[in-house]
Scaffold this motif. Structure first.
Motif, mmCIF file in Angstrom:
data_model
loop_
_atom_site.group_PDB
_atom_site.id
_atom_site.type_symbol
_atom_site.label_atom_id
_atom_site.label_comp_id
_atom_site.label_asym_id
_atom_site.label_seq_id
_atom_site.Cartn_x
_atom_site.Cartn_y
_atom_site.Cartn_z
ATOM 1 N N SER A 334 0.848 -1.189 0.000
ATOM 2 C CA SER A 334 0.000 0.000 0.000
ATOM 3 C C SER A 334 0.884 1.240 0.000
ATOM 4 N N GLN A 335 0.621 2.141 -0.926
ATOM 5 C CA GLN A 335 1.372 3.391 -0.979
ATOM 6 C C GLN A 335 1.176 4.204 0.294
ATOM 7 N N ASP A 336 -0.049 4.194 0.835
ATOM 8 C CA ASP A 336 -0.312 4.915 2.080
ATOM 9 C C ASP A 336 0.528 4.361 3.223
ATOM 10 N N ASP A 337 0.621 3.039 3.322
ATOM 11 C CA ASP A 337 1.439 2.429 4.376
ATOM 12 C C ASP A 337 2.909 2.781 4.198
ATOM 13 N N ASP A 338 3.352 2.815 2.956
ATOM 14 C CA ASP A 338 4.726 3.205 2.643
ATOM 15 C C ASP A 338 4.985 4.640 3.103
ATOM 16 N N ASP A 339 4.091 5.560 2.736
ATOM 17 C CA ASP A 339 4.247 6.970 3.096
ATOM 18 C C ASP A 339 4.180 7.172 4.609
ATOM 19 N N LYS A 340 3.216 6.493 5.257
ATOM 20 C CA LYS A 340 3.078 6.662 6.707
ATOM 21 C C LYS A 340 4.302 6.147 7.448
ATOM 22 N N THR A 341 4.908 5.072 6.947
ATOM 23 C CA THR A 341 6.115 4.556 7.585
ATOM 24 C C THR A 341 7.228 5.600 7.543
ATOM 25 N N HIS A 342 7.390 6.241 6.393
ATOM 26 C CA HIS A 342 8.382 7.308 6.276
ATOM 27 C C HIS A 342 8.087 8.431 7.265
ATOM 28 N N VAL A 343 6.851 8.902 7.253
ATOM 29 C CA VAL A 343 6.479 10.085 8.038
ATOM 30 C C VAL A 343 6.580 9.814 9.533
ATOM 31 N N LYS A 344 6.039 8.685 9.979
ATOM 32 C CA LYS A 344 5.983 8.420 11.414
ATOM 33 C C LYS A 344 7.357 8.129 12.005
ATOM 34 N N LEU A 345 8.201 7.427 11.261
ATOM 35 C CA LEU A 345 9.563 7.211 11.744
ATOM 36 C C LEU A 345 10.328 8.533 11.793
ATOM 37 N N ASN A 346 10.098 9.381 10.799
ATOM 38 C CA ASN A 346 10.775 10.676 10.780
ATOM 39 C C ASN A 346 10.338 11.555 11.948
ATOM 40 N N GLU A 347 9.067 11.459 12.325
ATOM 41 C CA GLU A 347 8.558 12.309 13.393
ATOM 42 C C GLU A 347 9.044 11.894 14.777
ATOM 43 N N LEU A 348 9.687 10.737 14.879
ATOM 44 C CA LEU A 348 10.312 10.367 16.147
ATOM 45 C C LEU A 348 11.473 11.304 16.474
ATOM 46 N N GLY A 349 12.061 11.911 15.428
ATOM 47 C CA GLY A 349 13.102 12.903 15.630
ATOM 48 C C GLY A 349 14.462 12.348 16.005
ATOM 49 N N ILE A 350 14.702 11.045 15.805
ATOM 50 C CA ILE A 350 15.971 10.448 16.230
ATOM 51 C C ILE A 350 16.779 9.911 15.053
#
Length: 803
Positions: A334-350
């Motif tokens: 799923s493209q949405d799952d792909d995008d969300k994985t990028h965004v949510k990992l990035n928002e961890l800030g680490i």
């Protein structure tokens, strides 16, 4: 009288000198031009239409941006400083006409009719893409004293309406997916057509298909055919879309023209575009260094629900990352799952960067193996901030803050923040010895700490919110001291427990089921006690108190969605304190006064609404904000730390901080007395407007100097009438009189896009306590009078924009 006359003559002389300098600079900018050369002074776009045009302002701005030739920059709109510097350096031989230039100088921009024609073609292409197929544009310029003023007269004509949308799809499974979400199409019947709608539709269709497992499906598989009734429509128009148009002859009519659109989906170069893929395996490398890690068998391995985590060192707990990964083995791609994985990992800030790679499984080409490569960022950072504020020539304030952050506290991607702050406010006594002029009025200092967990902690069940909502739990505590040297020392011990989450890309919620403030006054001077004994409002405001309550806030911010163009911001907050303690207190009374708690009871509503109108080289920013606090029960006023105030660098800049109001109250005995008790209230209304514009870059562009003209209006009020503050209560009948207003100008120095230093100067133009002319005091402005300047010109130096 003689001195005043001398000042007037001096001002006239200065004005004449400035005019002469302007004239000289202007002449200098054109004196080296040949007979048939003209300096471009201004571009103007005029839109003429016999019918209303949707988004006319936006279209005009975009057309202006498409003009190829831009005039030279003018300092304050008057002086072509960079051009003048260039001409002087060329005359002295320091710059050759064709040599590269530093950012501090500019070559003269000369009118070029060929470039004007390019601008016209750019505008026609833009209007064509907006659905204005018959646009006519006339370019012309007038000349005055070797300066040219270019005008582009635009007649866009009629734009087309969408009539029918047909789908031509060569695969039944793909067709089923597209038709299932057809109600979300951007191509709506009777909507004004623009080619941007086809881009939006292409992107939407591609995302929907990729969300159903078609990993190799791309936007190249989606094309459009436009059917119109006028076969001469696209003649001589250069557009990449012209080849996609099929023309059908039909008699013209006076009705709005319409078009039919065919959405065509075809299998093109990649034959696997119609192949459905599933996720086979997921490998996560939280401290990835290079490709050698992919084959390193010595790395530590952990597995959670078939997702493998491979470490050199367990930089962050695997279960924390697992909750932010949406690409799961056994699920279709799923493209949405792909995008969300990028965004949510990035928002961890680490992590410094995040790379998600897919490759087809060798044994089964319909399966994808996924590698998530994460490179850790710097764990700790320090930051400082410093602020200076000045109410006039007789007061000065400054503060400093030090902040430490641990972005991966306890290896849980938890953000630990510890901040220490302090500052002083100085008074100016105007005595003979300059050093002795200054005295400390207020000292304030404190320490605050918080831990931000990237999840919901008990008692909220994690199942109530999806991780895509960015759930956070923030626990904070701190102690802050305000030491009013002549009056009191106030200690505020605080703690809070807060949940935060995103409802959508633009909407955020924050909810604190509990917060606590303990207010203590360990030191009270005799003079302060005397003031409290004669002022019931201050007595209730400054009493020692226990505050326990809850609050919730709603934030709407569409700056990302609007791509920073004409965006808005709205924040609403509701806070209550004392209800729960009231029940506890009643229980104590019922038990024969076994115990009784001294606590605050109130309800507060706060709001902050902003809108930003963006133009090619300027911004108009507006804000309307304030709040209402209503004390109830055993409280007659809000606690001091919860009250509102006006004035200062982030409020009404024509007044020093906490010196305005409440209402039309005015104490003749405390005029310009910087040692007076702060002015506070239970209600606040404020409006601010700024016109922001660039001036010039400095130090080779490292610092950008920007300017602003602004106006502020508003005040604070008491919720209940108090005899100590005549006219201080809120009444609709006196609202117009009670509003204060100021005008001012400021400079902003944007340092390396990292820090903005702001200098503002303002004067009050409407004083609530002046009862003639409804409070307007334009007739009292007297820049020649030192007393007036001392009492009315307010300087503020601070960090960041006011809003």
């Amino acid at each position: 009288m003689g001195e005043r006359l001398f000042d007037n003559r001096r001002s006239i002389f200065c004005a004449l000198l400035a005019a002469v300098m302007c004239l000289m600079l202007g002449c200098h900018s054109t004196r080296n031009l040949d007979d048939h050369q003209y300096l471009l002074r201004k571009n103007k776009v005029v839109i003429k239409s016999d019918r209303p045009i949707t988004n006319k302002g936006e279209i005009k701005d975009n057309l202006t941006r498409l003009i190829v030739q831009k005039p030279n920059t003018y300092f304050l709109g008057l002086f072509p400083m960079k051009l003048s510097i260039y001409n002087r350096r060329v005359a002295k031989g320091r710059i050759k006409p064709d040599s590269p230039l530093p950012k501090s100088v500019e070559r003269p921009v000369l009118v070029d009719t060929a470039l004007m024609q390019r601008s016209v073609q750019n505008m026609k292409n833009y209007l064509f893409n907006q659905g204005y197929f018959y646009a006519k544009i006339k370019d012309t310029f007038r000349v005055s004293k070797k300066r040219a003023y270019a005008t582009y007269i635009v007649q866009p004509g009629k734009n087309y309406l969408i009539n029918k949308v047909n789908y031509d799809i060569d695969d039944s499974n793909i067709a089923h997916i597209v038709r299932a979400v057809n109600d979300e199409t951007a191509l709506v019947k009777d909507k004004e057509f623009a080619y941007s709608l086809t881009d939006e539709e292409r992107s939407r269709i591609t995302s929907e298909i990729r969300n159903n497992g078609y990993y190799k499906f791309t936007q190249e598989n989606v094309t459009f055919k436009i059917d119109t009734f006028d076969k001469t429509l696209f003649k001589n128009i250069e557009s990449p879309f012209e080849g996609a148009v099929n023309f059908i002859s039909s008699p013209k009519s006076n009705k709005r023209p319409t078009i039919d659109i065919d959405v065509i989906i075809r299998l093109v170069d990649d034959t696997n575009a119609y192949t459905k893929y599933s996720i086979n395996s997921v490998q996560v490398y939280p401290d990835y260094n290079n490709t050698a890690d992919l084959k390193d068998s010595q790395m530590t391995k952990k597995t959670i629900n078939n997702i493998n985590f491979r470490y050199h060192d367990e930089y962050v707990h695997a279960n924390v990352l697992y909750k932010h990964i949406y690409l799961l083995p056994g699920h279709i791609y799923s493209q949405d799952d792909d995008d969300k994985t990028h965004v949510k990992l990035n928002e961890l800030g680490i992590f410094q960067y995040i790379n998600v790679r897919f490759r087809e499984n060798r044994a089964n080409p319909h399966l994808l193996d996924c590698n998530i490569l994460l490179n850790q960022t710097k764990k700790h950072d320090f930051s400082t901030n410093y602020e200076i504020s000045s109410g006039s020539t007789y007061s000065l304030g400054n503060s400093v803050g030090l902040n430490f952050r641990d972005k991966n506290f306890l290896k849980g991607a938890n953000l630990l923040t510890v901040g220490v702050n302090g500052g002083v406010e100085l008074g100016y006594n105007n005595v003979s010895n300059f050093i002795n002029n200054f005295s400390i009025l207020t000292k304030y200092y404190g320490v605050n700490a918080s831990i931000d967990f990237p999840k919901f902690l008990a008692p909220v069940a994690s199942s109530l919110f999806d991780n895509s909502n960015l759930p956070h739990t923030i626990i904070g505590a701190g102690e802050n001291v305000i030491d009013r040297v002549n009056y009191f020392t106030l200690v505020n011990t605080s703690a809070n427990f807060t949940y935060s989450w995103h409802q959508t890309q633009t909407i955020t919620w924050s909810f604190s089921p509990v917060f606590i403030n303990i207010i203590r006054l360990p030191i009270e001077t005799d003079s302060f006690k005397h003031v409290l004994s004669t002022n019931e409002y201050l007595k209730n405001s400054y009493k020692q108190n226990f505050i326990e309550g809850e609050n919730i806030s709603f934030t709407y911010d569409n700056i990302i969605k609007k791509h920073g163009v004409n965006y808005s911001f709205l924040k609403l907050g509701l806070e209550e304190a004392g209800a729960a303690l009231g029940v506890v207190n009643q229980l104590g009374v019922a038990l024969n006064d076994l115990y009784k708690i001294q606590y605050a009871q109130y309800a507060k509503f706060d709001f902050d609404g902003r809108h930003y109108f963006t133009f090619p080289h300027s911004v108009i920013a507006m804000r309307f904000y304030g709040g209402v606090g209503i004390p109830y029960g055993q409280s007659t006023t809000l606690p001091y730390i919860k009250q509102y105030f006006a004035g200062g660098p982030y409020s009404l800049r024509g007044w020093r901080i906490r010196t305005l109001g409440p209402g039309s109250y005015y104490d003749i005995n405390n005029v310009n007395n910087s040692t007076q008790i702060d002015r506070t209230g239970d209600i606040k209304l404020e409006y601010n407007a700024e016109y922001r514009f660039p001036i010039t870059p400095l130090f080779a562009g490292a610092v950008k100097m920007n300017g602003a003209f602004f106006a502020d209006a508003g005040n604070i009020w008491l919720a209940q009438k108090d005899t100590s503050y005549a006219g201080g209560e809120f009444r609709l009948t006196t609202l117009g009189q009670d509003i204060a207003a100021d005008l001012g100008a400021g400079m902003r120095f944007d340092i390396a896009s990292f820090l903005t230093l702001r200098v503002d100067v303002a004067i009050p133009v409407k004083k609530p306590y002046v009862h003639t002319n409804s409070g307007w005091v334009f007739n009292q402005i007297d820049f020649y009078n030192s007393d007036w300047r001392s009492n009315n010109i307010v300087f503020n130096v601070s960090i960041g924009y006011p809003f």
